[in-house]
Enzyme design. Structure first.
Site, PDB file in Angstrom:
ATOM      1  N   ASP A   1       0.848  -1.186   0.000  1.00  0.00           N
ATOM      2  CA  ASP A   1       0.000   0.000   0.000  1.00  0.00           C
ATOM      3  C   ASP A   1       0.891   1.247   0.000  1.00  0.00           C
ATOM      4  OD1 ASP A   1      -2.041   1.802   0.264  1.00  0.00           O
ATOM      5  OD2 ASP A   1      -2.683   1.137   2.251  1.00  0.00           O
TER       6      ASP A   1
ATOM      7  N   ASP B   1      -3.584   2.271  -5.623  1.00  0.00           N
ATOM      8  CA  ASP B   1      -2.245   2.236  -5.013  1.00  0.00           C
ATOM      9  C   ASP B   1      -2.072   1.092  -4.028  1.00  0.00           C
ATOM     10  OD1 ASP B   1      -3.898   3.232  -2.973  1.00  0.00           O
ATOM     11  OD2 ASP B   1      -2.238   4.313  -2.073  1.00  0.00           O
ATOM     12  N   GLU B   2      -2.820   0.032  -4.202  1.00  0.00           N
ATOM     13  CA  GLU B   2      -2.875  -0.990  -3.159  1.00  0.00           C
ATOM     14  C   GLU B   2      -3.164  -2.353  -3.788  1.00  0.00           C
ATOM     15  OE1 GLU B   2      -5.863  -1.588   0.604  1.00  0.00           O
ATOM     16  OE2 GLU B   2      -6.023   0.188  -0.617  1.00  0.00           O
TER      17      GLU B   2
HETATM   18 MG   LIG Z   1      -2.397   3.916   0.116  1.00  0.00          MG
END
Ligand SMILES: [Mg+2]
Length: 406
Positions: free
Chosen positions: A14, A108-109
């Site tokens: 993350d 983003d993960e």
């Molecule tokens: Mg993040």
């Protein structure tokens, strides 16, 4: 304590304060400043804030005016979604170098299953460290990683590792990590369930452990069984690459049984948005929808319908689910739970281009595409809903819940 048959090596990766970190990297003059990425100073919302802004009590989803009242010196930057998408593709290209089993959760993960990498790359912790180093060296960005035997624990680990950290929860450390946690930290425990647990005197996982499997099942049904397992660090969900997800669903158990058809329609709207958001997020579209209704007496029924074409539009999903709702006893009998599941998922590239595109629909599609990214920042609450409710001429807020199983 863990189920050996579903024990894997899972990494949850993350990016830290992703939008703000990209801005700080691109504009080094702001690298030590509190940076707020979002809308206008007067009426906007904070989509992301740098770690320098956090000591002021600023978080994403907060009104920009409120954030600036707390930190007047903060740098306010507007959202550059194209840029973040570009960087996101670079991040995911790095993930793909380490595993072919990557499940994207947002821009983003992701979860990575690296069980098969041991001989080539080493144990999970070593792989996670290598990923973080590569992201740092190639992209100049911080990323946190959690390593554990399943998805549930890996995600908890990365959250605990933030910012810019790495944490492994080994098989022997699960209890030490889990027992002191608040029950809200458990995947699937929303506000309603947390409140019901509090009424039983349960706020921490350690207390939750005292309930037997059948006590939990009686109280919460299927979610109770899941809760029983998660409280023991057991989670058999596999990492699903976008290609493999067959259905995506969300459901909501109400604190009090709902009687009025209007409130049920609003709940369906919230659920439709959540599932639509998730299929779009994964680049998918659905062939059909299943509506699930559980009545106050726990009897359950489902209704399903195929769409005319592949769909990822919350409004179409909602209208279909509402039609299906009309063929149930909802509105005449108290309803305890509603669920919306999208089925027949396919990559959205396969969607038929429309011969005569409906301009309203086109506009909506563009709008939701951009807003999806923002919704990620708010935990998928708020923006889209406000847009849809507005169109329906209603400003009622819909309670937020947690997503159901994949
Ligand atoms: Mg993040």
């Amino acid at each position: 304590m863990a189920h050996s048959q579903c024990e894997r090596t899972i990494i949850h990766c993350d990016m830290d304060a992703f939008f703000a970190a990209v801005e700080q990297r691109d504009r080094p003059e702001y690298s030590d400043r509190p940076v707020l990425v979002g809308g206008s100073r007067e009426r906007g919302v904070v989509c992301a804030c740098s770690y320098q802004a956090r000591p002021f009590g600023i978080h994403s989803g907060m009104a920009m005016s409120k954030a600036l009242a707390r930190c007047p010196d903060a740098v306010v930057l507007s959202v550059r979604m194209e840029r973040y998408r570009e960087v996101s593709r670079q991040v995911f290209a790095i993930f793909a170098d380490f595993s072919d089993r990557v499940e994207p959760l947002s821009i983003d993960e992701a979860f990575l299953d690296v069980s098969g990498c041991r001989r080539l790359l080493g144990p999970g912790r070593v792989v996670a460290a290598a990923i973080r180093q590569r992201v740092r060296e190639n992209l100049g960005l911080p990323i946190s990683a959690g390593v554990a035997g399943n998805k549930f624990l890996a995600k908890l680990a990365s959250a605990a590792a933030k910012p810019d950290g790495l944490l492994e929860i080994g098989a022997g450390e699960v209890d030490a990590f889990l027992l002191p946690l608040e029950v809200e930290k458990i995947w699937g425990v929303g506000r309603v369930m947390a409140e019901q647990l509090r009424e039983l005197g349960i706020t921490r996982v350690a207390e939750l452990r005292r309930l037997t499997r059948s006590q939990l099942e009686r109280k919460f049904g299927g979610s109770g069984l899941r809760l029983y397992e998660l409280a023991r660090g057991i989670d058999c969900r596999e990492v699903e690459t976008a290609r493999e997800a067959r259905s995506i669903g969300a459901e909501e158990t109400f604190a009090r049984d709902l009687e009025g058809i209007e409130s049920l329609r609003l709940q369906l709207l919230a659920l439709s948005e959540r599932v639509a958001h998730r299929v779009r997020r994964q680049g998918l579209a659905a062939a059909g929808v299943i509506l699930k209704v559980k009545y106050g007496d726990f009897s359950t029924m489902t209704r399903s319908r195929r769409f005319a074409e592949l769909e990822q539009d919350a409004e179409v999903i909602w209208r279909t689910a509402t039609d299906l709702l009309a063929s149930t006893d909802a509105g005449r009998r108290p309803v305890r739970l509603l669920g919306v599941t999208l089925t027949g998922l396919a990559e959205s590239a396969k969607m038929q281009p429309e011969l005569f595109p409906d301009p309203r629909r086109e506009r909506r599609r563009r709008l939701t595409g951009a807003l999806d990214e923002l919704c990620d920042r708010y935990g998928a609450d708020g923006v889209l809903r406000a847009v849809l409710l507005d169109r329906e001429g209603s400003v009622q807020r819909v309670k937020k819940g947690k997503d159901g199983g994949e």
